[in-house]
Motif scaffolding. Structure first.
Motif, PDB file in Angstrom:
ATOM      1  N   THR A  35      14.885  14.154  67.731  1.00 23.08           N
ATOM      2  CA  THR A  35      15.432  13.079  68.562  1.00 23.08           C
ATOM      3  C   THR A  35      14.281  12.453  69.351  1.00 23.08           C
ATOM      4  OG1 THR A  35      17.461  14.376  68.811  1.00 23.08           O
ATOM      5  CG2 THR A  35      17.192  12.462  70.254  1.00 23.08           C
ATOM      6  N   PRO A  36      13.638  11.390  68.807  1.00 15.69           N
ATOM      7  CA  PRO A  36      12.477  10.799  69.483  1.00 15.69           C
ATOM      8  C   PRO A  36      12.849  10.143  70.806  1.00 15.69           C
ATOM      9  CG  PRO A  36      12.613  10.110  67.179  1.00 15.69           C
ATOM     10  CD  PRO A  36      13.926  10.737  67.529  1.00 15.69           C
ATOM     11  N   CYS A  37      11.893  10.164  71.710  1.00 11.06           N
ATOM     12  CA  CYS A  37      12.058   9.470  72.991  1.00 11.06           C
ATOM     13  C   CYS A  37      12.127   7.971  72.735  1.00 11.06           C
ATOM     14  CB  CYS A  37      10.879   9.805  73.904  1.00 11.06           C
ATOM     15  SG  CYS A  37      10.813   8.838  75.422  1.00 11.06           S
ATOM     16  N   LYS A  38      13.107   7.284  73.325  1.00  9.02           N
ATOM     17  CA  LYS A  38      13.268   5.855  73.103  1.00  9.02           C
ATOM     18  C   LYS A  38      12.165   5.045  73.769  1.00  9.02           C
ATOM     19  CE  LYS A  38      18.304   6.000  72.596  1.00  9.02           C
ATOM     20  NZ  LYS A  38      19.597   5.495  73.120  1.00  9.02           N
ATOM     21  N   ASN A  39      11.584   5.570  74.822  1.00 11.38           N
ATOM     22  CA  ASN A  39      10.565   4.809  75.550  1.00 11.38           C
ATOM     23  C   ASN A  39       9.247   4.725  74.772  1.00 11.38           C
ATOM     24  OD1 ASN A  39       9.680   3.447  78.044  1.00 11.38           O
ATOM     25  ND2 ASN A  39       8.311   5.206  78.240  1.00 11.38           N
ATOM     26  N   CYS A  40       8.869   5.813  74.117  1.00 13.23           N
ATOM     27  CA  CYS A  40       7.577   5.847  73.404  1.00 13.23           C
ATOM     28  C   CYS A  40       7.723   5.942  71.904  1.00 13.23           C
ATOM     29  CB  CYS A  40       6.722   7.012  73.909  1.00 13.23           C
ATOM     30  SG  CYS A  40       7.403   8.643  73.526  1.00 13.23           S
ATOM     31  N   GLY A  41       8.958   6.048  71.391  1.00  6.24           N
ATOM     32  CA  GLY A  41       9.164   6.146  69.955  1.00  6.24           C
ATOM     33  C   GLY A  41       8.695   7.456  69.365  1.00  6.24           C
ATOM     34  N   GLY A  42       8.564   8.496  70.183  1.00  9.04           N
ATOM     35  CA  GLY A  42       8.147   9.801  69.694  1.00  9.04           C
ATOM     36  C   GLY A  42       6.657  10.035  69.745  1.00  9.04           C
ATOM     37  N   ARG A  43       5.890   9.045  70.213  1.00 11.77           N
ATOM     38  CA  ARG A  43       4.430   9.205  70.247  1.00 11.77           C
ATOM     39  C   ARG A  43       3.974  10.066  71.410  1.00 11.77           C
ATOM     40  NH1 ARG A  43       5.094   3.778  69.599  1.00 11.77           N
ATOM     41  NH2 ARG A  43       4.451   3.442  71.754  1.00 11.77           N
ATOM     42  N   GLU A  98       6.328   8.811  80.694  1.00  7.79           N
ATOM     43  CA  GLU A  98       6.965   9.523  81.806  1.00  7.79           C
ATOM     44  C   GLU A  98       8.327  10.124  81.455  1.00  7.79           C
ATOM     45  OE1 GLU A  98       7.052   7.160  85.305  1.00  7.79           O
ATOM     46  OE2 GLU A  98       4.854   7.027  85.477  1.00  7.79           O
ATOM     47  N   PRO A  99       9.221   9.377  80.767  1.00 12.08           N
ATOM     48  CA  PRO A  99      10.543   9.964  80.482  1.00 12.08           C
ATOM     49  C   PRO A  99      10.485  11.281  79.705  1.00 12.08           C
ATOM     50  CG  PRO A  99      10.606   7.602  80.128  1.00 12.08           C
ATOM     51  CD  PRO A  99       9.169   7.963  80.359  1.00 12.08           C
ATOM     52  N   CYS A 100       9.600  11.373  78.713  1.00 13.63           N
ATOM     53  CA  CYS A 100       9.533  12.606  77.912  1.00 13.63           C
ATOM     54  C   CYS A 100       8.381  13.509  78.327  1.00 13.63           C
ATOM     55  CB  CYS A 100       9.416  12.283  76.423  1.00 13.63           C
ATOM     56  SG  CYS A 100       7.845  11.513  75.939  1.00 13.63           S
ATOM     57  N   GLU A 101       7.612  13.073  79.345  1.00  9.37           N
ATOM     58  CA  GLU A 101       6.465  13.840  79.837  1.00  9.37           C
ATOM     59  C   GLU A 101       5.463  14.170  78.729  1.00  9.37           C
ATOM     60  OE1 GLU A 101       8.176  17.222  81.757  1.00  9.37           O
ATOM     61  OE2 GLU A 101       8.711  16.098  83.568  1.00  9.37           O
ATOM     62  N   GLY A 102       5.356  13.237  77.782  1.00 14.42           N
ATOM     63  CA  GLY A 102       4.356  13.377  76.726  1.00 14.42           C
ATOM     64  C   GLY A 102       4.782  14.199  75.533  1.00 14.42           C
ATOM     65  N   SER A 103       5.979  14.735  75.524  1.00 17.81           N
ATOM     66  CA  SER A 103       6.405  15.576  74.398  1.00 17.81           C
ATOM     67  C   SER A 103       6.806  14.766  73.182  1.00 17.81           C
ATOM     68  CB  SER A 103       7.577  16.457  74.821  1.00 17.81           C
ATOM     69  OG  SER A 103       8.754  15.684  75.016  1.00 17.81           O
ATOM     70  N   GLY A 104       7.204  13.513  73.387  1.00 20.30           N
ATOM     71  CA  GLY A 104       7.674  12.674  72.290  1.00 20.30           C
ATOM     72  C   GLY A 104       9.146  12.842  72.000  1.00 20.30           C
ATOM     73  N   ALA A 105       9.759  13.890  72.543  1.00 20.40           N
ATOM     74  CA  ALA A 105      11.179  14.142  72.314  1.00 20.40           C
ATOM     75  C   ALA A 105      11.999  13.529  73.440  1.00 20.40           C
ATOM     76  CB  ALA A 105      11.438  15.645  72.233  1.00 20.40           C
ATOM     77  N   ALA A 106      13.203  13.091  73.081  1.00 20.31           N
ATOM     78  CA  ALA A 106      14.077  12.491  74.081  1.00 20.31           C
ATOM     79  C   ALA A 106      14.348  13.483  75.204  1.00 20.31           C
ATOM     80  CB  ALA A 106      15.384  12.066  73.427  1.00 20.31           C
ATOM     81  N   GLY A 161      15.855  16.055  77.534  1.00 23.82           N
ATOM     82  CA  GLY A 161      16.910  17.005  77.253  1.00 23.82           C
ATOM     83  C   GLY A 161      16.779  17.691  75.915  1.00 23.82           C
ATOM     84  N   SER A 162      15.819  17.239  75.076  1.00 24.71           N
ATOM     85  CA  SER A 162      15.568  17.873  73.778  1.00 24.71           C
ATOM     86  C   SER A 162      14.114  18.301  73.699  1.00 24.71           C
ATOM     87  CB  SER A 162      15.904  16.925  72.628  1.00 24.71           C
ATOM     88  OG  SER A 162      15.012  15.815  72.631  1.00 24.71           O
ATOM     89  N   SER A 163      13.784  19.055  72.644  1.00 24.20           N
ATOM     90  CA  SER A 163      12.420  19.547  72.469  1.00 24.20           C
ATOM     91  C   SER A 163      12.044  19.479  70.993  1.00 24.20           C
ATOM     92  CB  SER A 163      12.288  21.002  72.950  1.00 24.20           C
ATOM     93  OG  SER A 163      12.616  21.116  74.310  1.00 24.20           O
ATOM     94  N   PRO A 164      10.755  19.379  70.678  1.00 27.27           N
ATOM     95  CA  PRO A 164      10.327  19.457  69.277  1.00 27.27           C
ATOM     96  C   PRO A 164      10.704  20.812  68.689  1.00 27.27           C
ATOM     97  CG  PRO A 164       8.569  18.611  70.679  1.00 27.27           C
ATOM     98  CD  PRO A 164       9.629  19.121  71.590  1.00 27.27           C
ATOM     99  N   VAL A 165      10.988  20.830  67.380  1.00 22.30           N
ATOM    100  CA  VAL A 165      11.344  22.076  66.696  1.00 22.30           C
ATOM    101  C   VAL A 165      10.270  22.415  65.679  1.00 22.30           C
ATOM    102  CG1 VAL A 165      13.817  21.728  67.021  1.00 22.30           C
ATOM    103  CG2 VAL A 165      12.699  20.830  64.967  1.00 22.30           C
ATOM    104  N   THR A 166      10.150  23.691  65.332  1.00 24.38           N
ATOM    105  CA  THR A 166       9.143  24.154  64.387  1.00 24.38           C
ATOM    106  C   THR A 166       9.395  23.574  63.001  1.00 24.38           C
ATOM    107  OG1 THR A 166       8.881  26.213  65.608  1.00 24.38           O
ATOM    108  CG2 THR A 166       8.076  26.188  63.346  1.00 24.38           C
TER     109      THR A 166
END
Length: 383
Positions: A203-211, A153-161, A163-168
Motif C-alpha cells: 500500500t504505497p504512500c499517496k504523498n510520495c508514491g512509495g518512494r 513526512e506522512p510515511c516518514e520515509g518508509s514509502g508505505a501508507a 498505518g501500514s509497513s513494507p512486507v518481506t
C-alpha cells in the motif's frame, strides 16, 4: 576442449600460491566472460576452460593428481570429489567464487537496492557557484536555493501508507538477490520483484508514491572561505538528496568558479598584472600607482632605463592562502609604451633626440645590428 596446460591457461607458474591463483583466474574470467564478449563466439568456450582449470588447481588434492598424471585424470572423473565438504575452488563453494567475480561485473553484491530493508543513501548533489576574485580574496557568505528531495513526512520515509509497513519479498525472502543455476555455474542477480530492496510495499504512500521522498527546494547559507581557488569544492555533509525508504541523506558539493579579472591573473596565492609605462618615464625613471586586490593603492618606483618585461614585486599584496592564511605577492610586469599620435613639434624633438643617441644609448640595438652585420658578411664570404 583444448589440451592446453591448466597453468598455461591461467598464465601462472606451477608453484603459484592460492592467492595468486585466484587473482589470475579472476582476471581471465572477467576477460572471457560471455557478457563482456557478445560478438565473440569463442569467449564462452575460453571462459569454461579457465573455469575448469581453476576448479582443478584450486583444490590441493586435485592439483596434486593433475601434477602427477595431467589433465586426463581430472577430465575422466578419476579424481572424484576432493573430499572435506565443498570440493574444488580452494574449499569455497563454486557459486561463492563466481559471485565474487560477478560482483566485479555488476558493481557489488548489494545491487541497486542496498540489501535487506531497501534503505539506501541519498544521491550527492552538485551546485555550481561563481564568485569574483575580490570575493575569493575576502571570503563570502551567500544564500543559495537548491532543488533536492526531502523525506516524505506522512510515511516518514518508509514509502508505505500511514498505518501500514513494507512486507518481506516472497521471491528473495528479504535477501534482495536471487540465484539461478545454469549448468556448472550459479548466477546471482538482483531480485526483479523487489528491485533488490528485500521488501515490497503493498500500500504505497499517496504523498510520495512509495518512494519515501518528495521533490523540494531548500535554502542554505553557505560560507565561501577567503583564499578559495578556482575549481575547488566545498562539501556540505548531509545536505544532498534524501535517502529512499528512510536511508541517510547524501552530501552537497559546491563547485566554485572564479570570474576572470580585468587587472589580475592568479597563480595560487600570487597575483600577476601588466602595467604600461610611458616611454619617457621608462627612460628617465619615476613612479606609477597600482591598485591591489585588497582595495588599497601601491606606488611602484620605475628605475631609470626600465625595459619591457621587467617585473616588480609587491610583497604580501597577493591572495590569502586557504590553508595558512598568509598572503602571497603581487608581481607587476612593465611594458614600455611607444608614443603615438605625435604632434609635429613632438616628432621634431624625437628626431633631434634620435640624432643625439650613440651606441651607449641603445646598447641592445647596437649589439643586435652588429650580429646581423656579421651574419651577412659570413654569408657573402661563403659564396
Amino acid at each position: 576442449m583444448s589440451d592446453t596446460d591448466y597453468y598455461e591457461l591461467l598464465g601462472v607458474s606451477r608453484n603459484v600460491n592460492e592467492k595468486e591463483l585466484k587473482s589470475a583466474f579472476r582476471k581471465k574470467a572477467m576477460k572471457y566472460h560471455p557478457d563482456r564478449n557478445p560478438d565473440d563466439p569463442s569467449a564462452e568456450a575460453k571462459f569454461k576452460e579457465v573455469s575448469s582449470a581453476y576448479e582443478c588447481l584450486s583444490d590441493p588434492q586435485k592439483r596434486a593428481a593433475y601434477d602427477r598424471v595431467g589433465r586426463a585424470a581430472y577430465e575422466q572423473g578419476g579424481m572424484g570429489s576432493a573430499g572435506g565438504g565443498a570440493g574444488g575452488f580452494g574449499g569455497q563453494r563454486p557459486e561463492d567464487v563466481f559471485s565474487d567475480i560477478f560482483a566485479d561485473f555488476f558493481g557489488g553484491r548489494q545491487g541497486g537496492g542496498g540489501g535487506r530493508g531497501g534503505a539506501t543513501r541519498g544521491s550527492d548533489l552538485r551546485y555550481d557557484y561563481t564568485i569574483t576574485l575580490e570575493e575569493a580574496f575576502n571570503g563570502k557568505q551567500a544564500d543559495i536555493e537548491i532543488p533536492t528531495t526531502e523525506t516524505c513526512e506522512p510515511c516518514e520515509g518508509s514509502g508505505a501508507a500511514p498505518g501500514s509497513s513494507p512486507v518481506t519479498c516472497t521471491t528473495c525472502h528479504g535477501a534482495g538477490r536471487v540465484r539461478a543455476q545454469q549448468g556448472f555455474f550459479t548466477m546471482e542477480r538482483t531480485c526483479a520483484t523487489c528491485q533488490g530492496r528485500g521488501t515490497i510495499i503493498k500500500t504505497p504512500c499517496k504523498n510520495c508514491g512509495g518512494r519515501g521522498n518528495v521533490h523540494a527546494k531548500r535554502k542554505l547559507d553557505i560560507n565561501i572561505p577567503a583564499g578559495i581557488e578556482d575549481g575547488q569544492r566545498i562539501r556540505l555533509q548531509g545536505e544532498g538528496e534524501a535517502g529512499t525508504l528512510g536511508g541517510p541523506k547524501g552530501d552537497l558539493y559546491i563547485f566554485v568558479t572564479i570570474d576572470e579579472h580585468d587587472l589580475f591573473e592568479r597563480d595560487g596565492p600570487n597575483l600577476y598584472a601588466r602595467a604600461p609605462v610611458p616611454f619617457c618615464k621608462a627612460a628617465l625613471g619615476g613612479e606609477i600607482e597600482m591598485p591591489t586586490i585588497g582595495g588599497s593603492r601601491a606606488r611602484i618606483t620605475i628605475p631609470e632605463g626600465a625595459q619591457t618585461g621587467k617585473r616588480m614585486r609587491l610583497k604580501g599584496k597577493g591572495m590569502p592562502s586557504l590553508r595558512s592564511g598568509q598572503r602571497g605577492d603581487l608581481y607587476v610586469e612593465l611594458f614600455v609604451e611607444t608614443p603615438r599620435n605625435l604632434s609635429s613639434k613632438q616628432k621634431e624633438l624625437l628626431r633631434e633626440f634620435s640624432e643625439s643617441c650613440s651606441e651607449t644609448t641603445n646598447p641592445e640595438h647596437q649589439g643586435f645590428m652588429s650580429r646581423v652585420k656579421s651574419f651577412f658578411d659570413a654569408s657573402a664570404n661563403a659564396d
